[in-house]
Design a protein around this motif. Structure first.
Motif, PDB file in Angstrom:
ATOM      1  N   GLN A  41       0.803  -1.224   0.000  1.00 41.04           N
ATOM      2  CA  GLN A  41       0.000   0.000   0.000  1.00 41.04           C
ATOM      3  C   GLN A  41       0.832   1.268   0.000  1.00 41.04           C
ATOM      4  O   GLN A  41       0.285   2.369  -0.179  1.00 41.04           O
ATOM      5  CB  GLN A  41      -0.930   0.018   1.217  1.00 41.04           C
ATOM      6  N   GLY A  42       2.135   1.151   0.181  1.00 38.68           N
ATOM      7  CA  GLY A  42       2.969   2.343   0.214  1.00 38.68           C
ATOM      8  C   GLY A  42       2.768   3.121   1.497  1.00 38.68           C
ATOM      9  O   GLY A  42       2.483   2.554   2.551  1.00 38.68           O
ATOM     10  N   LEU A  43       2.900   4.426   1.395  1.00 37.83           N
ATOM     11  CA  LEU A  43       2.777   5.318   2.562  1.00 37.83           C
ATOM     12  C   LEU A  43       1.346   5.832   2.653  1.00 37.83           C
ATOM     13  O   LEU A  43       0.845   6.472   1.731  1.00 37.83           O
ATOM     14  CB  LEU A  43       3.736   6.497   2.417  1.00 37.83           C
ATOM     15  N   GLN A  44       0.728   5.585   3.798  1.00 31.46           N
ATOM     16  CA  GLN A  44      -0.645   6.019   3.996  1.00 31.46           C
ATOM     17  C   GLN A  44      -0.764   6.816   5.287  1.00 31.46           C
ATOM     18  O   GLN A  44      -0.229   6.422   6.321  1.00 31.46           O
ATOM     19  CB  GLN A  44      -1.583   4.808   4.053  1.00 31.46           C
ATOM     20  N   PHE A  45      -1.509   7.897   5.202  1.00 31.56           N
ATOM     21  CA  PHE A  45      -1.720   8.796   6.331  1.00 31.56           C
ATOM     22  C   PHE A  45      -2.673   8.171   7.343  1.00 31.56           C
ATOM     23  O   PHE A  45      -3.757   7.699   6.976  1.00 31.56           O
ATOM     24  CB  PHE A  45      -2.294  10.108   5.793  1.00 31.56           C
TER      25      PHE A  45
ATOM     26  N   LYS B 109       4.060   5.991  -5.040  1.00 32.04           N
ATOM     27  CA  LYS B 109       4.466   4.661  -4.600  1.00 32.04           C
ATOM     28  C   LYS B 109       5.959   4.551  -4.336  1.00 32.04           C
ATOM     29  O   LYS B 109       6.416   3.575  -3.734  1.00 32.04           O
ATOM     30  CB  LYS B 109       4.071   3.620  -5.650  1.00 32.04           C
ATOM     31  N   GLY B 110       6.726   5.538  -4.787  1.00 29.08           N
ATOM     32  CA  GLY B 110       8.165   5.492  -4.585  1.00 29.08           C
ATOM     33  C   GLY B 110       8.897   4.912  -5.793  1.00 29.08           C
ATOM     34  O   GLY B 110       8.390   3.991  -6.438  1.00 29.08           O
ATOM     35  N   THR B 111      10.066   5.464  -6.084  1.00 34.90           N
ATOM     36  CA  THR B 111      10.912   4.987  -7.170  1.00 34.90           C
ATOM     37  C   THR B 111      12.227   4.507  -6.589  1.00 34.90           C
ATOM     38  O   THR B 111      12.944   5.282  -5.941  1.00 34.90           O
ATOM     39  CB  THR B 111      11.195   6.108  -8.189  1.00 34.90           C
TER      40      THR B 111
END
Lengths: 115, 117
Positions: A41-45, B109-111
């Protein structure tokens, strides 16, 4: 000036337990935000606190909660842990700038593993 | 709602090569834009920021220009080093809408960037 500090840095818990993470902001910063980082999900607040009040909350279940103390230190709590809660939890602090962008400065994170 | 789109990589370059990491955004308000970098095992470090159209943020040889007409904030560096290997995140803060200001940063999503000697 010391940066944002988070404790503990690493934590292992089992499903169903609860956990409390701590964050000390940069001196003078009154806003503290929390984020969850996972590979999927990546970065989530999660939520943001200012002057001991939660100003906003992300899209997370009620098991995730937080609070801020009068010295701006903040804690977040996760109850009834699930495997999917395994993540890096990042805290960020910022100055309050009325009407302006609040640049956020991040701590090193707490890595939580739920077994 | 707000969103940020960036290439995920990994992006592999040789040392001294030119770097571009694309970032585009959608926002309901007038956002501020940021690039953060994350080294292995660490939190996020602010690399640079821009708060209004045509602003150029720069730091440590990296640059990015806020392009409102193309809703972009591409990260560039003229000559990368092995020490630049890290994950780079584009983010926005939108006080005028959901996902920014007190609502928190919205991240891409970031690299993952890998620089080979």
């Amino acid at each position: 000036k010391a940066g944002v500090t988070q404790t503990p840095r690493y934590l292992i818990k089992t499903r169903g337990q609860q956990v409390t993470l701590s964050c000390s902001p940069i001196s003078g910063h009154r806003s503290v935000s929390w984020y969850q980082q996972t590979p999927g999900q990546g970065l989530q607040f999660l939520f943001e606190y200012f002057s001991e009040t939660q100003r906003n909350k992300g899209n997370f279940p009620g098991r995730f909660s937080g609070r801020q103390f009068s010295n701006s230190r903040s804690e977040m709590n996760v109850s009834t842990l699930e495997l999917g809660d395994s993540a890096l939890y990042l805290c960020a602090s910022s100055l309050f700038v009325a009407g302006g962008p609040e640049t956020q400065y991040f701590g090193p994170g707490t890595r939580l593993l739920v077994l | 709602g707000n969103s940020v789109t960036q290439m995920e990589g990994p992006v592999t370059l040789s040392e001294e090569a030119f770097l571009t990491i694309n970032c585009t955004y959608t926002a309901t308000g007038y956002p501020s834009l940021f690039w953060y970098v994350q080294y292995p095992g660490e939190g996020l470090q602010l690399l640079l920021k821009a708060t209004k159209a045509d602003d150029k943020g720069s730091n440590k040889g990296f640059e990015a220009t806020y392009r409102k007409e193309t809703t972009s904030f591409h990260l560039e560096k003229g000559s990368v080093q092995v020490s630049d290997s890290a994950v780079y995140f584009c983010a926005l803060s939108d006080p005028g809408g959901s996902g920014g200001g007190a609502d928190g940063l919205t991240f891409g999503k970031g690299t993952h960037l890998i620089i080979q000697p």
